[in-house]
Design a protein around this motif. Structure first.
Motif, PDB file in Angstrom:
ATOM      1  N   LEU A  48       1.247   4.457  -2.818  1.00 50.50           N
ATOM      2  CA  LEU A  48       1.746   5.578  -2.572  1.00 50.50           C
ATOM      3  C   LEU A  48       3.406   5.018  -2.201  1.00 50.50           C
ATOM      4  CD1 LEU A  48       1.301   8.186  -1.410  1.00 50.50           C
ATOM      5  CD2 LEU A  48       0.569   7.474   0.936  1.00 50.50           C
TER       6      LEU A  48
ATOM      7  N   ALA B 150      -1.061  15.035   9.610  1.00 49.10           N
ATOM      8  CA  ALA B 150      -0.066  13.479   9.927  1.00 49.10           C
ATOM      9  C   ALA B 150       1.421  14.447  10.561  1.00 49.10           C
ATOM     10  CB  ALA B 150      -0.571  13.312   8.413  1.00 49.10           C
TER      11      ALA B 150
ATOM     12  N   ASP C  91       0.570  -0.926  -0.106  1.00 51.47           N
ATOM     13  CA  ASP C  91      -0.210   0.236   0.286  1.00 51.47           C
ATOM     14  C   ASP C  91       1.476   0.993   0.381  1.00 51.47           C
ATOM     15  OD1 ASP C  91      -2.552  -1.156   0.290  1.00 51.47           O
ATOM     16  OD2 ASP C  91      -2.118  -2.167   2.122  1.00 51.47           O
TER      17      ASP C  91
ATOM     18  N   LEU D 287      -1.202   8.883   7.568  1.00 51.06           N
ATOM     19  CA  LEU D 287      -1.111   8.998   5.849  1.00 51.06           C
ATOM     20  C   LEU D 287      -2.346   7.918   5.497  1.00 51.06           C
ATOM     21  CD1 LEU D 287       1.425  11.000   4.426  1.00 51.06           C
ATOM     22  CD2 LEU D 287      -1.024  11.498   4.696  1.00 51.06           C
ATOM     23  N   LEU D 288      -2.118   6.716   5.827  1.00 47.90           N
ATOM     24  CA  LEU D 288      -2.793   5.347   5.911  1.00 47.90           C
ATOM     25  C   LEU D 288      -4.346   5.865   6.514  1.00 47.90           C
ATOM     26  CD1 LEU D 288       0.401   2.522   6.342  1.00 47.90           C
ATOM     27  CD2 LEU D 288      -1.114   2.918   3.893  1.00 47.90           C
ATOM     28  N   GLU D 289      -3.838   6.489   7.694  1.00 47.82           N
ATOM     29  CA  GLU D 289      -5.410   6.666   8.088  1.00 47.82           C
ATOM     30  C   GLU D 289      -6.486   7.818   7.396  1.00 47.82           C
ATOM     31  OE1 GLU D 289      -4.561   7.554  12.438  1.00 47.82           O
ATOM     32  OE2 GLU D 289      -5.623   4.864  12.911  1.00 47.82           O
ATOM     33  N   HIS D 290      -6.036   7.818   6.602  1.00 50.86           N
ATOM     34  CA  HIS D 290      -6.248   9.426   5.435  1.00 50.86           C
ATOM     35  C   HIS D 290      -7.117  10.495   6.368  1.00 50.86           C
ATOM     36  CE1 HIS D 290      -6.716   6.107   2.871  1.00 50.86           C
ATOM     37  NE2 HIS D 290      -7.748   5.202   3.719  1.00 50.86           N
ATOM     38  N   ARG D 291      -5.616  10.653   7.142  1.00 48.90           N
ATOM     39  CA  ARG D 291      -6.042  11.902   7.794  1.00 48.90           C
ATOM     40  C   ARG D 291      -5.181  13.047   6.960  1.00 48.90           C
ATOM     41  NH1 ARG D 291      -5.379  12.049  14.438  1.00 48.90           N
ATOM     42  NH2 ARG D 291      -5.473   9.861  14.732  1.00 48.90           N
ATOM     43  N   PRO D 292      -5.516  14.115   7.297  1.00 48.70           N
ATOM     44  CA  PRO D 292      -5.581  15.973   6.864  1.00 48.70           C
ATOM     45  C   PRO D 292      -3.462  15.615   6.697  1.00 48.70           C
ATOM     46  CG  PRO D 292      -6.987  16.201   8.237  1.00 48.70           C
ATOM     47  CD  PRO D 292      -6.730  14.187   8.115  1.00 48.70           C
TER      48      PRO D 292
END
Length: 283
Positions: free
Chosen positions: A150, A252, A127, A243-248
């Motif tokens: 990514l 991050a 990923d 970033l893997l947790e889709h945080r802005p």
């Protein structure tokens, strides 16, 4: 749990505590203390594995006692070691000089590295691919892998197109004065236009991130460092996890700075699993 491939080094660090600050031309006294697992790739991989990810380390070790010991330590930290190259050369070793203020100086005395770029990267499901290597021949592999992963890459190298990555990370201390003036475009240049973000660390001053339309800054908590070795590697682990947790990116960057600061409070090269677990519980 995400699949992460870390490209970098794994090393045996020999730690020497200096009794006074390092200075050019000086005659200094130091106390050898201990050896420990190190190397930028290993440091980041261990922290990410402690965060619960499936982490494969793409590196090289020698067919020697040092390499075998490091292999066992990585496995004990739940890092996947099946992609390591075993070479007929000495395993990477470094002297870590730690001054009374906790600042470290790294002296590489042996480097174990493959002669050719690791083509097996293309066969590893990922990923995220994180690059903590100064090799100059990785660009074609990263460009191909960027189609389905990514890519987060540390610079240097700073040369145009050398790191096709979606996020470029660099330390301000590694940049020349001219490069430091072009922070917002540094990642675009290094990544051949692929980068969405350029992230710059500034030690105790925190970090900055530059995107297409915004610039962010996060200060660091003031602490008394014990050992700054691996702080940048811990920062990268925190950034990747967030970033893997889709945080802005703003969140991050904050988490990454907390990881990097925490790393300076431990007499280790990599952030210990206990510290990673506590940080993740706090956020």
């Amino acid at each position: 749990m995400a699949r992460i491939v870390v490209i970098g080094s794994v090393a045996r660090d020999d730690v020497i505590h200096l009794t006074e600050p390092l200075r050019a031309g000086g005659h200094l006294n130091g106390v050898p203390t201990h050896t420990r697992l190190g190397g930028g790739g290993a440091n980041t991989a261990v922290a990410l594995a402690a965060a619960g990810h499936q982490v494969t380390l793409l590196a090289a070790i020698g067919r020697d006692a040092v390499g075998e010991a490091l292999l066992a330590e990585l496995a004990a930290a739940s890092v996947i070691t099946t992609a390591l190259a075993h070479l007929d050369q000495p395993t990477t070793r470094s002297y870590i000089l730690v001054d009374p203020l906790g600042e470290r100086t790294v002296i590489n005395v042996a480097r174990c590295e493959e002669a050719a770029p690791p083509q097996r990267l293309l066969d590893l499901p990922a990923d995220v691919v994180y690059v903590r290597s100064r090799r100059l021949d990785l660009a074609p592999l990263l460009a191909a892998k960027a189609n389905d992963s990514l890519i987060i890459a540390h610079a240097p190298p700073i040369e145009p197109g050398m790191r096709p990555a979606h996020v470029v990370v660099a330390s301000l201390s590694d940049l020349t004065a001219d490069q430091g003036k072009s922070r917002a475009v540094l990642g675009k240049t290094v990544s051949n236009g692929l980068a969405r973000w350029t992230v710059l660390t500034a030690g105790g001053a925190g970090a900055h991130a530059y995107g297409t339309t915004e610039a962010l800054a996060t200060p660091a908590q003031r602490v008394r460092p014990i050992d700054t070795t691996g702080a940048g590697d811990a920062f990268a682990a925190g950034l990747i996890h967030a970033l893997l947790e889709h945080r802005p990116m703003a969140e991050a960057l904050t988490l990454a700075v907390r990881f990097g600061t925490e790393a300076t409070l431990w007499p280790t090269s990599g952030l210990p699993a206990a510290a990673v677990h506590r940080l993740l519980q706090e956020i």
